[in-house]
Design a protein around this motif. Structure first.
Motif, mmCIF file in Angstrom:
data_model
loop_
_atom_site.group_PDB
_atom_site.id
_atom_site.type_symbol
_atom_site.label_atom_id
_atom_site.label_comp_id
_atom_site.label_asym_id
_atom_site.label_seq_id
_atom_site.Cartn_x
_atom_site.Cartn_y
_atom_site.Cartn_z
ATOM 1 N N SER A 1 0.850 -1.186 0.000
ATOM 2 C CA SER A 1 0.000 0.000 0.000
ATOM 3 C C SER A 1 0.890 1.242 0.000
ATOM 4 N N THR A 2 0.336 2.330 -0.463
ATOM 5 C CA THR A 2 1.089 3.588 -0.508
ATOM 6 C C THR A 2 0.392 4.626 0.355
ATOM 7 N N ALA A 3 1.159 5.650 0.722
ATOM 8 C CA ALA A 3 0.622 6.761 1.509
ATOM 9 C C ALA A 3 1.136 8.054 0.909
ATOM 10 N N ASN A 4 0.367 9.106 1.040
ATOM 11 C CA ASN A 4 0.767 10.415 0.539
ATOM 12 C C ASN A 4 1.562 11.173 1.588
ATOM 13 N N ILE A 5 2.530 11.961 1.105
ATOM 14 C CA ILE A 5 3.285 12.888 1.947
ATOM 15 C C ILE A 5 3.146 14.258 1.297
ATOM 16 N N ASN A 6 2.697 15.245 2.046
ATOM 17 C CA ASN A 6 2.604 16.612 1.544
ATOM 18 C C ASN A 6 3.710 17.435 2.177
ATOM 19 N N THR B 1 8.792 11.733 -6.934
ATOM 20 C CA THR B 1 8.392 10.613 -6.079
ATOM 21 C C THR B 1 9.511 9.594 -5.938
ATOM 22 N N THR C 1 11.479 8.784 -2.495
ATOM 23 C CA THR C 1 11.465 7.390 -2.041
ATOM 24 C C THR C 1 12.891 6.886 -1.823
#
Length: 94
Positions: A2-7, A30, A34
């Motif tokens: 699964s992925t998650a967003n970073i702002n 990205t 990463t």
């Protein structure tokens, strides 16, 4: 996986410069972030040295001299122009 967003908020010029660099390296933002995060986890810390810049003795002396000149300008010679200063330094006759 699964992925998650970073702002993250950064200076616009920094973002453009980073994107240009990463594009030249064949990466997108990205992928580059990463890579940084994986490297940080692998190193169990920031993957590069982070420290304050401590001035050397020569720089400290120059900064002290600047402070003295700023606080007591009457104690230092002034020149009417760069050419006048250069003539004195080079020993040229006026």
């Amino acid at each position: 996986m699964s992925t998650a967003n970073i702002n993250v908020r950064v200076d616009a010029d920094l973002k453009r410069s980073a994107e240009d660099l990463f594009n030249d390296l064949g990466l997108n933002m990205t992928a580059a972030i990463t890579m940084f995060l994986k490297s940080a986890v692998s190193h169990d810390g920031i993957p590069f040295e982070v420290k304050r810049v401590i001035p050397n003795a020569e720089t400290k002396a120059a900064l002290a001299e600047y402070d003295a000149m700023k606080n007591h300008p009457e104690s230092y010679k002034r020149y009417s122009s760069f050419d006048a200063m250069a003539d004195e330094v080079l020993g040229n006759d006026a």
